[in-house]
Write a protein that holds these residues in place. Structure first.
Motif, PDB file in Angstrom:
ATOM      1  N   ASP A 195       0.822  -1.194   0.000  1.00 20.04           N
ATOM      2  CA  ASP A 195       0.000   0.000   0.000  1.00 20.04           C
ATOM      3  C   ASP A 195       0.866   1.257   0.000  1.00 20.04           C
ATOM      4  N   ASP A 196       2.163   1.045   0.150  1.00 22.25           N
ATOM      5  CA  ASP A 196       3.084   2.164   0.199  1.00 22.25           C
ATOM      6  C   ASP A 196       3.244   2.769  -1.198  1.00 22.25           C
ATOM      7  N   ALA A 197       3.063   4.083  -1.286  1.00 21.52           N
ATOM      8  CA  ALA A 197       3.009   4.725  -2.603  1.00 21.52           C
ATOM      9  C   ALA A 197       4.294   4.536  -3.406  1.00 21.52           C
ATOM     10  N   THR A 198       5.451   4.636  -2.722  1.00 29.05           N
ATOM     11  CA  THR A 198       6.700   4.496  -3.485  1.00 29.05           C
ATOM     12  C   THR A 198       6.870   3.076  -4.003  1.00 29.05           C
ATOM     13  N   VAL A 199       6.467   2.114  -3.179  1.00 27.19           N
ATOM     14  CA  VAL A 199       6.560   0.711  -3.601  1.00 27.19           C
ATOM     15  C   VAL A 199       5.656   0.469  -4.808  1.00 27.19           C
ATOM     16  N   ILE A 200       4.443   1.005  -4.721  1.00 28.25           N
ATOM     17  CA  ILE A 200       3.495   0.819  -5.821  1.00 28.25           C
ATOM     18  C   ILE A 200       4.086   1.377  -7.103  1.00 28.25           C
TER      19      ILE A 200
END
Lengths: 131, 815
Positions: free
Chosen positions: B87-92
């Motif tokens: 759910d982490d934006a950078t990971v996505i």
């Protein structure tokens, strides 16, 4: 003999068409994965054959007719498609959207039973963070 | 987790007596009849859930597509927040291939996909979740590309969905750190297409000139044909052939005559001479030979480029590590990307999660599986305050740790700071072709200038003709085709034998190896106490505890293996313990006399059947025979044969991270003269291999775990042994399936044969060159002779190498 020039031009044109088709084939990724499509082709037939067998009567008849139909199938088929109705089956082709929702809830139940969480089961799909 | 026994061990007594059903979903044997729907039984709730899910959506065709290879049971650790980091934006952002409006697309690697049913189901994700728009499988890469609507489903939910049906995607730190760049062969295909198109047409347009008698062809036709040929050859020269020029130029700049130098010389003179002939009206030129040459050369190139998509040969520790880890802060627990972990952080490691950095255990019961690091599957128990090295996997309840070293500075990962990982270690060995091409180029140039000089005095008009003719006919196409086809065939034959090489250079280097370094654990030994099986009436809980207590006293390898296979931690005091070497152990646990050991020792009976490939450990309780454990042989099957086959030809070395407790046993297999080093750290192994190379040895390293990664990289060739090809192995040049271990000497011998075949191919191409040169120097090389000779030599080279490679492989039993 002048017709030869026309023929040469024509033959070149044909050859160029084939080159074009080849380039299109490479472009569309047909040379990237030479295994999966061979398997996929077999499925498609099977999938369609299955639909042809079961779908038409399902669509033509009323709901009460389906139930009997389904039970018969359940007995015939070794892998049993037992305890569900044909409404779900129509779902597969993506027809009724309200039915989709119903079955989503069923799936949610199934997932909860197995203690596996997927988001749509709990928050009804769509996480605002990603919208 | 519920343990299951593989289906293929039907000889299990327990199965026979109970007649346990086979799981309808995954095909494993079930523990009982408890989990069932109608007449279908399941081994675990996970499998049952997947079945319910599929039957709910009428996707049961899944089971009829490939009945032999059933589904995968989902991995369920009871921890539902496993994918929270997604759910982490950078990971996505790092994982997405594509995002536009509400549409998202990502490609996941799914190692557990294994059959056509898997493809079928994975491509019907949309049926399981309406938010999924499309899913498409690339089976050779074991990847599935999913497109979904972000308003209906999130990345985390897509991954959870995949996991819930047993296809958990493998998402690692490496995926995020460097976006995968797939080497594509598309350009090469375009080049081949263009060259083939031009070759075919030019050949047709050249026939009239070749077949018609001198002067009988209509000048108008002659003009059209010749200039059409020029037109058609332009894209071949300026597009298809450009790689040869750039490679030759790169070689020349490094003062190195590679094979592309004479090829480029040949191409240039072919094309230049042809254009000159046509423009001046001397003749039809050699354009059909030119385009044909490029066409064949490029085909050789694509044949050599066989790659194994699903395998990765350049993994480092990051591909083993997760993307993020749960950190306990003042305000509770949150997922932090691994790159942001600092010394002093308190991390929480759950069941089946990896410890990402060296850390100290604060709380919880740690059972660490170091199989990623050492290849050994035995669980190691750690107590609070103990240090846990990075790379260990926790099995059991969640534990809390305090990080004491940065990820890059941890015991295991420090290895990757070594120079061998930053610079390309290859290149010390030039390929045979390049080696020969140096002399070849020089000889060809000498002949060309010699012939030119000769004709300068006899008939200056013919001088340039002869000079270019020599360069044309000496163009080493057969030479250049020999090695791609021989090595390419060899690579495919190895692939059939479950030995996958990174590229064809690996095979060439393997042929020159003179020293083989073996890792011990996991390479020479078989992994896993998991394979230990009990034969006999099922053991009661209390009996198991008693056996465990007794076994704990013994340091014998078999005892240790059986001990590790028995579940539970409880043990009792042991009295009257006695160990008789070569026979067994005895003792009293809570007053009950126990005997464990050979059949003669424990059962007073020497006539029991023993399974092949394993050792039986017999047990009697209170003097009554109770049953036996079958323990797979410690060393891999065929190790003795392997040593016998390799020892006369290679120097063997053993490097082990383990203590020397098995030295004596290894000596009996390897003999007294094989150097053995024990208690080697990953860096020690790396340095040992480097020293060997500095002494001029050509080293093959055979290893398996991440602790061998440095040595594998430092060696001329690193081969990693893998029990399961689709799980991940450290960076290496080749991956060998563990069950093919005994075939390995034959494969090594085969690489040498391949090199002999290549040399024979060179001889054949030299013969053609001598014939061609005799035409060329005498000034008789007509376009027709070139048009016949050049394709024939190419085809002979291809046919000879391919056929003889396959015949040799068949003779050696590799095909």
């Amino acid at each position: 003999m002048q017709v030869m020039f026309v023929l040469i031009g024509f033959s070149l044109l044909v050859a160029l068409t084939f080159l074009g088709i080849f380039i299109w084939a490479v472009r569309s990724g047909q040379f990237e994965d030479q295994y999966t499509p061979s398997v996929r082709a077999v499925f498609d037939d099977e999938w369609r054959a299955e639909n042809d067998e079961e779908k038409p009567p399902a669509r033509a008849d009323s709901d009460s007719g389906h139930a009997a139909d389904t039970v018969e199938h359940a007995q015939d088929e070794p892998h049993g498609r037992g305890n569900k109705n044909l409404a779900d089956r129509e779902d597969d082709t993506g027809t009724g959207s309200e039915k989709q929702e119903a079955s989503t809830q069923e799936r949610a139940k199934a997932i909860r039973r197995g203690n596996i969480e997927t988001g749509s089961a709990t928050d009804g799909g769509g996480n605002p963070d990603h919208a | 987790m519920i343990t299951t026994q593989p289906l293929n061990t039907k000889g299990n007594n327990a199965d026979k007596t109970r007649g346990a059903p086979v799981c309808f979903h995954c095909g494993d044997a079930c523990d009982g009849y408890d989990i069932a729907i109608g007449d279908k039984y399941f081994c675990c709730n996970g499998c049952k859930t997947v079945y319910e899910l599929l039957s709910d959506k009428d996707l049961c065709s899944y089971y009829s597509i490939d009945e032999k290879r059933r589904g995968k049971s989902p991995f369920d650790d009871g921890y539902s927040r496993r994918f929270d980091y997604l759910d982490d934006a950078t990971v996505i952002e790092q994982l997405l291939d594509f995002a536009d409006g509400d549409v998202r697309m990502a490609t996941f690697r799914v190692p557990s996909m294994h059959c056509s049913s898997c493809i079928w189901l994975l491509e019907r994700l949309g049926t399981l979740h309406p938010g999924v728009i499309a899913s498409r499988v690339h089976f050779p890469r074991k990847e599935v590309t999913v497109t979904w609507n972000a308003t209906q489903v999130s990345l985390r939910e897509v991954v959870s969905l995949l996991s819930s049906i047993g296809y958990e995607p493998f998402i690692s730190l490496q995926d995020v750190a460097e976006k995968r760049t797939r080497e594509s062969n598309r350009k090469l295909y375009y080049r081949i297409g263009v060259a083939g198109f031009a070759f075919g047409n030019i050949m047709l347009f050249s026939f009239p000139e070749y077949l018609a008698d001198e002067g009988t062809i209509d000048p108008a036709f002659q003009f059209v044909f010749r200039y059409l040929n020029v037109l058609l050859s332009l894209p071949v020269f300026f597009y298809s052939a450009t790689e040869y020029f750039s490679s030759a130029w790169a070689g020349l700049r490094q003062r190195h005559l590679n094979i592309d130098v004479p090829i480029s010389l040949g191409i240039l003179s072919l094309f230049g001479r042809s254009i000159f002939d046509i423009v001046t009206g001397i003749g039809p030129g050699y354009l059909d030979s030119f385009t044909g040459l490029i066409f064949f050369l490029l085909i050789g190139k694509i044949f050599q480029k066989k790659s194994y998509d699903a395998l990765s040969f350049d993994r480092d520790f990051r591909s083993y590590f997760p993307l993020s880890v749960a950190v306990r802060g003042d305000d509770g627990e949150h997922n932090v990307p691994l790159t942001n972990i600092a010394v002093g952080d308190r991390i929480i490691i759950r069941n089946q999660e990896l410890v990402p950095a060296d850390a100290v255990l604060l709380r919880g019961e740690a059972h660490i599986d170091y199989s990623f690091v050492t290849g050994e599957a035995d669980l190691i128990r750690k107590n609070s305050g103990d240090r846990i090295h990075a790379g260990g996997k926790q099995v059991g309840r969640a534990i809390e740790l305090e990080v004491i070293k940065n990820i890059e500075q941890s015991y295991l990962t420090r290895l990757w700071n070594n120079d061998v990982f930053t610079k390309d270690s290859q290149g010390s060995l030039r390929s045979t072709v390049d080696h020969i091409s140096k002399y070849f180029t020089i000889v060809v140039l000498v002949i060309a200038f010699g012939a030119a000089l000769f004709w300068y005095f006899h008939d200056p008009t013919l001088m340039t003709m002869v000079f270019t003719a020599v360069l044309i006919i000496a163009c080493p196409c057969a030479l250049a085709l020999t090695s791609p086809f021989a090595l390419g065939s060899a690579q495919r034959i190895f692939g059939n034998n479950d030995f996958f090489t990174k590229n064809t250079d690996t095979i060439e280097t393997l042929a020159r190896i003179d020293t083989i370094v073996f890792d011990k654990t996991g390479t020479l030994t078989q992994t896993g106490s998991s394979q230990v099986r009990w034969h006999g009436p099922a053991l009661q809980e209390e009996e198991r505890v008693m056996l465990k207590s007794l076994l704990r006293q013994s340091t014998h390898t078999l005892s240790r293996q059986v001990f590790a296979s028995l579940a539970g931690d409880r043990t009792h005091e042991v009295g009257e313990y006695r160990e008789v070497p070569g026979r067994g152990i005895e003792g009293r646990v809570q007053g009950v006399p126990l005997l464990i050991g050979s059949a003669e020792w424990a059962w007073r009976d020497g006539s029991t059947a023993i399974e092949a490939g394993s050792t039986a450990v017999y047990v009697s309780i209170s003097g009554v025979p109770r049953g036996h454990f079958s323990v797979p042989n410690l060393y891999r099957d065929g190790l003795r044969e392997l040593v016998t086959a390799l020892k006369p030809e290679y120097e063997l070395v053993i490097l082990s991270g383990d203590s020397d407790r098995e030295a004596a046993r290894l000596r009996t297999v390897f003999g007294e003269d094989v150097p053995m080093q024990f208690q080697q750290s990953p860096e020690d192994k790396l340095r040992y291999v480097q020293r060997l190379r500095e002494k001029g040895h050509k080293v093959l390293m055979v290893g398996d775990g991440l602790n061998d990664a440095g040595a594998l990289k430092a060696a001329d060739v690193g081969v990693s042994i893998s029990e399961n090809i689709n799980t991940f192995s450290p960076a290496c040049d080749g991956i060998l399936a563990a069950d093919r271990f005994s075939v390995f000497p034959r494969m090594l011998a085969f690489t040498r044969s391949s090199m002999r075949i290549i040399k024979a191919g060179f001889m054949i191409s030299f013969v053609y060159n001598v014939v061609g040169l005799s035409f060329a120097v005498s000034g008789l090389l007509s376009p027709l002779v070139a048009a016949i000779l050049m394709p024939i030599s190419s085809v002979t080279a291809i046919a000879f190498t391919t056929i003889s490679t396959r015949l040799t492989a068949r003779r050696r039993g590799l095909l």
